[in-house]
Design a protein around this motif. Structure first.
Motif, PDB file in Angstrom:
ATOM      1  N   ASP A  31       0.829  -1.201   0.000  1.00 30.98           N
ATOM      2  CA  ASP A  31       0.000   0.000   0.000  1.00 30.98           C
ATOM      3  C   ASP A  31       0.866   1.254   0.000  1.00 30.98           C
ATOM      4  O   ASP A  31       0.566   2.237  -0.694  1.00 30.98           O
ATOM      5  CB  ASP A  31      -0.923   0.014   1.225  1.00 30.98           C
ATOM      6  N   LEU A  32       1.955   1.211   0.774  1.00 31.26           N
ATOM      7  CA  LEU A  32       2.872   2.351   0.842  1.00 31.26           C
ATOM      8  C   LEU A  32       3.518   2.594  -0.510  1.00 31.26           C
ATOM      9  O   LEU A  32       3.634   3.733  -0.972  1.00 31.26           O
ATOM     10  CB  LEU A  32       3.948   2.097   1.900  1.00 31.26           C
ATOM     11  N   GLU A  33       3.921   1.501  -1.180  1.00 37.45           N
ATOM     12  CA  GLU A  33       4.554   1.613  -2.489  1.00 37.45           C
ATOM     13  C   GLU A  33       3.558   2.151  -3.522  1.00 37.45           C
ATOM     14  O   GLU A  33       3.904   2.992  -4.357  1.00 37.45           O
ATOM     15  CB  GLU A  33       5.092   0.250  -2.932  1.00 37.45           C
ATOM     16  N   LYS A  34       2.304   1.682  -3.452  1.00 37.33           N
ATOM     17  CA  LYS A  34       1.271   2.170  -4.372  1.00 37.33           C
ATOM     18  C   LYS A  34       1.041   3.661  -4.177  1.00 37.33           C
ATOM     19  O   LYS A  34       0.905   4.414  -5.147  1.00 37.33           O
ATOM     20  CB  LYS A  34      -0.041   1.408  -4.143  1.00 37.33           C
ATOM     21  N   ASN A  35       0.995   4.093  -2.912  1.00 41.11           N
ATOM     22  CA  ASN A  35       0.793   5.513  -2.615  1.00 41.11           C
ATOM     23  C   ASN A  35       1.964   6.346  -3.131  1.00 41.11           C
ATOM     24  O   ASN A  35       1.770   7.456  -3.639  1.00 41.11           O
ATOM     25  CB  ASN A  35       0.630   5.723  -1.110  1.00 41.11           C
ATOM     26  N   ARG A  36       3.172   5.802  -2.978  1.00 46.07           N
ATOM     27  CA  ARG A  36       4.360   6.518  -3.431  1.00 46.07           C
ATOM     28  C   ARG A  36       4.361   6.653  -4.960  1.00 46.07           C
ATOM     29  O   ARG A  36       4.670   7.717  -5.498  1.00 46.07           O
ATOM     30  CB  ARG A  36       5.622   5.781  -2.962  1.00 46.07           C
ATOM     31  N   ILE A  37       4.008   5.573  -5.653  1.00 43.40           N
ATOM     32  CA  ILE A  37       3.932   5.614  -7.110  1.00 43.40           C
ATOM     33  C   ILE A  37       2.870   6.611  -7.550  1.00 43.40           C
ATOM     34  O   ILE A  37       3.088   7.410  -8.470  1.00 43.40           O
ATOM     35  CB  ILE A  37       3.616   4.212  -7.677  1.00 43.40           C
ATOM     36  N   SER A  38       1.713   6.569  -6.893  1.00 43.41           N
ATOM     37  CA  SER A  38       0.622   7.478  -7.225  1.00 43.41           C
ATOM     38  C   SER A  38       1.053   8.925  -7.037  1.00 43.41           C
ATOM     39  O   SER A  38       0.765   9.790  -7.876  1.00 43.41           O
ATOM     40  CB  SER A  38      -0.587   7.170  -6.338  1.00 43.41           C
ATOM     41  N   PHE A  39       1.789   9.193  -5.953  1.00 44.59           N
ATOM     42  CA  PHE A  39       2.265  10.552  -5.670  1.00 44.59           C
ATOM     43  C   PHE A  39       3.258  11.003  -6.729  1.00 44.59           C
ATOM     44  O   PHE A  39       3.177  12.118  -7.243  1.00 44.59           O
ATOM     45  CB  PHE A  39       2.907  10.584  -4.284  1.00 44.59           C
ATOM     46  N   ARG A  40       4.198  10.123  -7.083  1.00 41.17           N
ATOM     47  CA  ARG A  40       5.205  10.464  -8.091  1.00 41.17           C
ATOM     48  C   ARG A  40       4.556  10.711  -9.457  1.00 41.17           C
ATOM     49  O   ARG A  40       4.935  11.633 -10.185  1.00 41.17           O
ATOM     50  CB  ARG A  40       6.246   9.338  -8.210  1.00 41.17           C
ATOM     51  N   MET A  41       3.567   9.883  -9.797  1.00 37.24           N
ATOM     52  CA  MET A  41       2.873  10.055 -11.071  1.00 37.24           C
ATOM     53  C   MET A  41       2.124  11.383 -11.110  1.00 37.24           C
ATOM     54  O   MET A  41       2.121  12.082 -12.120  1.00 37.24           O
ATOM     55  CB  MET A  41       1.895   8.900 -11.306  1.00 37.24           C
ATOM     56  N   SER A  42       1.490  11.730  -9.994  1.00 36.21           N
ATOM     57  CA  SER A  42       0.741  12.989  -9.937  1.00 36.21           C
ATOM     58  C   SER A  42       1.692  14.180 -10.068  1.00 36.21           C
ATOM     59  O   SER A  42       1.360  15.195 -10.691  1.00 36.21           O
ATOM     60  CB  SER A  42      -0.055  13.095  -8.633  1.00 36.21           C
ATOM     61  N   GLN A  43       2.905  14.042  -9.505  1.00 29.84           N
ATOM     62  CA  GLN A  43       3.911  15.102  -9.652  1.00 29.84           C
ATOM     63  C   GLN A  43       4.287  15.293 -11.113  1.00 29.84           C
ATOM     64  O   GLN A  43       4.379  16.416 -11.602  1.00 29.84           O
ATOM     65  CB  GLN A  43       5.169  14.758  -8.850  1.00 29.84           C
ATOM     66  N   GLN A  44       4.512  14.171 -11.807  1.00 28.35           N
ATOM     67  CA  GLN A  44       4.895  14.243 -13.220  1.00 28.35           C
ATOM     68  C   GLN A  44       3.808  14.913 -14.058  1.00 28.35           C
ATOM     69  O   GLN A  44       4.095  15.690 -14.965  1.00 28.35           O
ATOM     70  CB  GLN A  44       5.185  12.848 -13.756  1.00 28.35           C
ATOM     71  N   ILE A  45       2.559  14.588 -13.732  1.00 26.90           N
ATOM     72  CA  ILE A  45       1.438  15.183 -14.463  1.00 26.90           C
ATOM     73  C   ILE A  45       1.381  16.687 -14.218  1.00 26.90           C
ATOM     74  O   ILE A  45       1.226  17.478 -15.159  1.00 26.90           O
ATOM     75  CB  ILE A  45       0.109  14.518 -14.047  1.00 26.90           C
ATOM     76  N   THR A  46       1.531  17.100 -12.965  1.00 25.98           N
ATOM     77  CA  THR A  46       1.483  18.515 -12.621  1.00 25.98           C
ATOM     78  C   THR A  46       2.613  19.286 -13.298  1.00 25.98           C
ATOM     79  O   THR A  46       2.396  20.376 -13.844  1.00 25.98           O
ATOM     80  CB  THR A  46       1.568  18.705 -11.090  1.00 25.98           C
ATOM     81  N   VAL A  47       3.814  18.724 -13.276  1.00 27.90           N
ATOM     82  CA  VAL A  47       4.958  19.364 -13.930  1.00 27.90           C
ATOM     83  C   VAL A  47       4.714  19.498 -15.429  1.00 27.90           C
ATOM     84  O   VAL A  47       5.001  20.537 -16.037  1.00 27.90           O
ATOM     85  CB  VAL A  47       6.260  18.565 -13.673  1.00 27.90           C
ATOM     86  N   ALA A  48       4.161  18.437 -16.035  1.00 23.38           N
ATOM     87  CA  ALA A  48       3.880  18.453 -17.475  1.00 23.38           C
ATOM     88  C   ALA A  48       2.877  19.549 -17.819  1.00 23.38           C
ATOM     89  O   ALA A  48       3.022  20.243 -18.833  1.00 23.38           O
ATOM     90  CB  ALA A  48       3.353  17.096 -17.924  1.00 23.38           C
ATOM     91  N   VAL A  49       1.855  19.712 -16.984  1.00 26.09           N
ATOM     92  CA  VAL A  49       0.847  20.753 -17.209  1.00 26.09           C
ATOM     93  C   VAL A  49       1.481  22.135 -17.097  1.00 26.09           C
ATOM     94  O   VAL A  49       1.236  23.029 -17.918  1.00 26.09           O
ATOM     95  CB  VAL A  49      -0.325  20.613 -16.212  1.00 26.09           C
TER      96      VAL A  49
END
Length: 258
Positions: A31-49
């Motif tokens: 669960d911790l790893e999933k949350n970390r991946i989700s957080f990193r992915m959301s960062q990439q999306i925000t940076v891309a925007v």
């Protein structure tokens, strides 16, 4: 087949070494790893925007980030909020900024750190702590690097020579083959041309990654020769990786040839 667990009243049975305890522990780690991946992915999306806007058609970096997020099963709500953070659509309290920090890491390696934060004071404190732990500090290093656009493509059945010709015709500055995966090729370009080149390449190849970062000047590369310096450097990198606000970092460390 149903396994029935026998009842035991001794304290040893409750000591945390049972199969169920391990299952719970593994689930917590997952669960911790999933949350970390989700957080990193959301960062990439925000940076891309922030880099190219919220229009997927006109922003290859965003399109690539969204594809990766879906592969990682990032929820629709997380993706939507990440896009809104990039456009400022979540209100002032949820707005984030891109920040850049420079410093010298163990072994005399120059580093540029990029972060995405809603609290600059917190982030600079966390990043600075990574340096000061090893007797280093934040200090200008950007003059040792060049800012470049990077587009990583999967060349498919195309030969590297053919890829090179196409990319040069499109205005690419350099082509770098991936040493670990011969299918991937990094196309280096001027930062301002990154979006245009990515759009052109997307019609011919699968885009693996689009970003703007820093490449060290060849004559400034540093090689770590002492084992204790290498250990300290590895620990430093691990500390940076553990800072959630950090989205990327670039160094002038010379990669050892295997």
């Amino acid at each position: 087949m149903i396994l029935r667990r026998g009842i035991c009243t001794t304290r040893k049975a409750l000591a945390g070494h049972s199969k169920w305890a391990n299952i719970k522990h593994d689930k917590a780690k997952n669960d911790l790893e999933k949350n970390r991946i989700s957080f990193r992915m959301s960062q990439q999306i925000t940076v891309a925007v922030k880099m190219g806007g919220a229009d997927v058609v006109g922003n290859p970096a965003l399109a690539t980030a969204l594809e990766k997020a879906k592969v990682q099963n990032v929820t629709k709500k997380v993706i939507e909020n990440a896009i809104k953070r990039g456009t400022g659509g979540l209100g002032d309290k949820n707005n984030v900024e891109q920040c850049t920090y420079e410093g010298i890491a163990p072994g005399g390696v120059s580093v540029i750190v990029q972060a995405l934060t809603d609290n600059k004071s917190r982030t600079v404190g966390l990043v600075k702590a990574c340096f000061t732990k090893f007797g280093s500090n934040l200090t200008p290093t950007a003059y040792l690097f060049e800012k470049k656009g990077s587009i990583v493509i999967d060349k498919g059945e195309d030969s590297i020579d053919h890829v090179f010709e196409k990319c040069v015709d499109l205005g690419a500055q350099d082509i770098i083959e991936d040493e670990e995966n011969d299918q991937l090729v990094e196309v280096v370009t001027d930062p301002q041309d990154t979006g245009r080149l990515a759009k052109e390449l997307k019609s011919m190849y699968k885009i693996d990654q689009v970003s703007i970062g820093y490449k060290p000047n060849e004559d400034t590369l540093v090689e770590i020769t002492k084992e204790d310096h290498q250990k300290s450097y590895d620990k430093f990198v691990k500390l940076l990786d553990d800072v959630d606000d950090v989205t990327d970092y670039f160094t002038n460390l010379k990669v050892k040839q295997s």
